[in-house]
Design an enzyme around this catalytic site. Structure first.
Site, PDB file in Angstrom:
ATOM      1  N   GLU A 156      54.993 -15.425  86.356  1.00  0.00           N
ATOM      2  CA  GLU A 156      54.064 -14.752  87.270  1.00  0.00           C
ATOM      3  C   GLU A 156      54.689 -14.428  88.621  1.00  0.00           C
ATOM      4  O   GLU A 156      54.448 -13.367  89.188  1.00  0.00           O
ATOM      5  CB  GLU A 156      52.811 -15.611  87.463  1.00  0.00           C
ATOM      6  CG  GLU A 156      51.899 -15.654  86.245  1.00  0.00           C
ATOM      7  CD  GLU A 156      52.389 -16.588  85.145  1.00  0.00           C
ATOM      8  OE1 GLU A 156      53.340 -17.359  85.387  1.00  0.00           O
ATOM      9  OE2 GLU A 156      51.835 -16.557  84.027  1.00  0.00           O
ATOM     10  N   HIS A 182      40.863 -20.679  82.727  1.00  0.00           N
ATOM     11  CA  HIS A 182      40.493 -19.287  82.443  1.00  0.00           C
ATOM     12  C   HIS A 182      39.171 -18.905  83.101  1.00  0.00           C
ATOM     13  O   HIS A 182      38.651 -17.834  82.847  1.00  0.00           O
ATOM     14  CB  HIS A 182      40.386 -19.054  80.926  1.00  0.00           C
ATOM     15  CG  HIS A 182      41.694 -19.163  80.214  1.00  0.00           C
ATOM     16  ND1 HIS A 182      42.399 -20.336  80.128  1.00  0.00           N
ATOM     17  CD2 HIS A 182      42.434 -18.232  79.557  1.00  0.00           C
ATOM     18  CE1 HIS A 182      43.509 -20.126  79.425  1.00  0.00           C
ATOM     19  NE2 HIS A 182      43.551 -18.859  79.074  1.00  0.00           N
TER      20      HIS A 182
END
Lengths: 361, 325
Positions: B60, B129
């Site tokens: 990321e 999530h």
């Protein structure tokens, strides 16, 4: 290929100009005289400007400063292999490379004196600003080089960082991205043996930093970092490879930081005098001077003239920086977004009223 | 006009901007051949090729860092972080570089980059999530944060984000991806950043929300109306820089304010909105600003999600507290 002949996994390091200035003619890169002189003069200027910055800090005229002494070849040599339009991505100890690229010294002083105006650069300079969070600039170099590749330009990116940066995640990620994307980038690690107090061997169990390139699928080479010719030759080869679309290279410049990490540091706490003396005998500038003298490009008279000229230039640049106007309140707000949001404009107007009249410094 | 869900609307915006401007490229994990784990980038790889729809290694920080470099050198990257919960390795790149490159270079180098990330709870997902951590980005000067609530809004806001000269974090409410369909025009449709949207007029209370909270607020409004309460609803949609003046002027008329967010309460955007209302509409207030938020706990796994997630009933309760103060 130098990267084949000097494989870091076999313990080899590229050296062309030895500590006494004797050149290995078989490896000597062909560099035109004017370029050699420009490199030398820039290294001398860098040392004088660098020493001056340290003295200014001691006198309270400049903020914390990371000295470059000892790393002049490591900074100037690689940048010498760049052409116009190639980008230079740096960390914070690359004074020589910046001066070689034509960044005005007074701007750099102004920056280290704590004035944002020092970051103003005119024209198409193909240069990032300093990246103080260690290693965080490597992914930028990948992105910049990706854009070159995407537009089918023949330019390259030269990205400087230190030995400490090789422990950071962004080092691994950046090299890994560059390897998979095969972008035209040269990673130049200035291994000056210490990350503040931490010796290189505490950063990694690997014998060299150059060999880390193997894991990312491209070549790495360890180079005598006080040997401008070796740095130039290795970078020139890497640049040619990158321009041909053959992807990145990692160059480990094996050098030494003669000064403190910054002016806030005291290197005598973690380094022995014998070690510093060893490296002092391997000075990058004096050996290059011998090389130029043997080529009849330099002599005592020119040395004296240039050191006087450089010292004069440095004093003039300091004067320019010190007499520069302090930053304006509006400038602190102006570059947050392209267009100042209404709410921020209100805060600026409020600050105009709320700050005491004398507010600079 | 085609009827589509938010995934399709975002895909359309990406496709049209890539057609319009060759400097727009997409990058991220699984965005190419796979078309993204939510299929947001589906078909783009086939249409624009691997140089413009880039499958990156799983990292990321470098997805965002590389996008920053691309943006500094003339491209307009649209990076995808697969879930907001995985964005944190890239936080340094946002805070230390994207947000301040313009300032650090006095305007010479800029970062016209969009980083898209699905976010938010209410979808019975695995750990990491479901978080709604928009506030930690909104706190950073120099970053823009945008959250669409509907497919139409998503198209217009993403188009504006891609064309914006500054870095934008575009948070896509996972719960809303396929919840709602509406007509979305092909071709030019831009929703300017920095402006709230009045979803409905009302006179008794101003309800402020964004993203996946809007359909929940809508349900609450339906039952409040039955009880004779007339709420005004604002979709903030750009969370940074936020259009506080629209909230203040609405509250000046309604006299009450209820902020709804699925993020935790402490230092959530509700706190700042509340402060702005206090500064700008104190004498109009009939009640303290009410905050309907998640508690300050870690998002529970799906079996416990209802202890956390905002329901229409909790919005109704909040409005009634404000009405009965």
């Amino acid at each position: 290929m130098l990267t084949d002949d000097f494989d870091p996994l076999q313990g080899k390091m590229l050296s062309i100009l030895d500590k006494d200035g004797k050149v290995n003619e078989a490896l000597e890169p062909r560099i035109e005289d004017a370029k050699l002189l420009h490199a030398y003069k820039t290294m001398v200027l860098t040392r004088i400007a660098d020493d001056k910055a340290v003295r200014l800090q001691r006198q309270g005229r400049l903020g914390a400063y990371p000295p470059s002494r000892g790393q002049e070849a490591s900074q100037v040599g690689p940048a010498l292999a760049l052409e116009k339009g190639d980008w230079l991505v740096w960390a914070f100890r690359e004074l020589g490379a910046l001066l070689l690229r034509g960044v005005p010294l007074w701007r750099l002083y102004l920056y280290w004196m704590g004035n944002e105006e020092g970051s103003v650069l005119e024209g198409d300079v193909s240069l990032t600003p300093s990246a103080v969070p260690v290693g965080s600039q490597l992914p930028h170099a990948v992105g910049i080089s990706y854009a070159m590749k995407y537009r089918k330009e023949s330019n390259v990116v030269l990205c400087y960082f230190g030995d400490g940066a090789t422990s950071e995640g962004d080092f691994h990620e950046g090299l890994n991205f560059a390897g998979t994307m095969r972008t035209p980038v040269i990673f130049l690690c200035q291994n000056n043996q210490y990350a503040i107090s931490m010796p290189r061997k505490l950063q990694t169990a690997a014998p060299t930093l150059a060999q880390k390139a193997c894991a990312y699928g491209f070549k790495g080479i360890q180079v005598d970092g006080n040997d401008l010719l070796a740095l130039y030759a290795a970078t020139e080869e890497a640049v040619a490879r990158a321009r041909k679309g053959e992807g990145p290279t990692l160059i480990e410049s094996f050098t030494y930081r003669m000064g403190d990490h910054t002016t806030s540091d005291d290197a005598t706490k973690y380094r022995l005098a014998e070690e510093t003396a060893y490296w002092s005998a391997r000075d990058p500038i004096s050996r290059f001077r011998v090389y130029l003298e043997r080529k009849n490009l330099w002599d005592e008279k020119r040395e004296k003239e240039w050191s006087e000229e450089a010292a004069r230039v440095v004093e003039e640049e300091v004067r320019k920086a010190e007499t520069h106007a302090p930053p304006a309140l509006d400038d602190a707000f102006a570059h947050t977004f392209a267009t100042m949001p209404e709410g921020l404009r209100e805060q600026l107007e409020f600050m105009r009223r709320d700050l005491p009249a004398k507010r600079e410094g | 006009m085609a009827v589509m869900n938010m995934v399709q609307a975002i895909n359309l915006a990406l496709r049209e901007e890539m057609e319009r401007d060759e400097s727009v490229v997409c990058l991220g994990e699984d965005v190419g051949v796979d078309g993204g784990v939510f299929r947001v980038t589906e078909g783009l790889f086939e249409r624009f090729g691997k140089e413009r729809v880039i499958d990156t290694p799983l990292a990321e920080s470098s997805i965002v860092g590389t996008a920053i470099g691309m943006a500094m050198n003339g491209l307009r990257p649209v990076a995808e972080i697969q879930f907001l919960g995985f964005i944190y390795p890239a936080y340094q790149q946002f805070v230390s570089h994207a947000a301040r490159m313009r300032n650090r270079t006095r305007g010479r180098l800029t970062v016209p980059m969009v980083v898209r990330a699905p976010y938010g709870a209410g979808v019975k997902a695995l750990e990491h999530h479901s978080e709604s951590t928009e506030a930690i980005f909104c706190h950073i000067p120099g970053l823009k944060v945008v959250v669409p609530a509907t497919p139409l809004e998503a198209k217009g806001l993403l188009t504006a984000s891609i064309r914006d000269p500054d870095p934008v974090i575009f948070l896509e409410p996972t719960r809303s991806y396929r919840l709602l369909k509406e007509e979305v025009p092909e071709g030019e449709y831009v929703v300017p950043l920095g402006q709230a949207r009045k979803v409905r007029e009302g006179k008794d209370v101003t309800i402020v929300g964004w993203g996946a909270m809007l359909p929940i607020i809508q349900k609450a409004v339906e039952s409040l109306e039955k009880e004779g309460i007339s709420p005004e609803v604002l979709d903030m949609r750009t969370l940074a820089p936020m259009d506080y003046s629209s909230v203040v002027s609405s509250v000046k008329r309604t006299g009450r304010c209820v902020v709804v967010h699925e993020a935790p309460r402490n230092l959530g955007l509700g706190a700042e909105i509340s402060a702005r209302v206090m500064e700008g509409a104190l004498l109009s207030l009939q009640a303290p600003v009410e905050r309907v938020t998640a508690p300050d706990i870690t998002v529970p796994l799906p079996k416990g999600e209802n202890y956390y997630y905002i329901s229409p009933e909790r919005v109704v309760n909040g409005v009634k507290r404000a009405m009965s103060f």
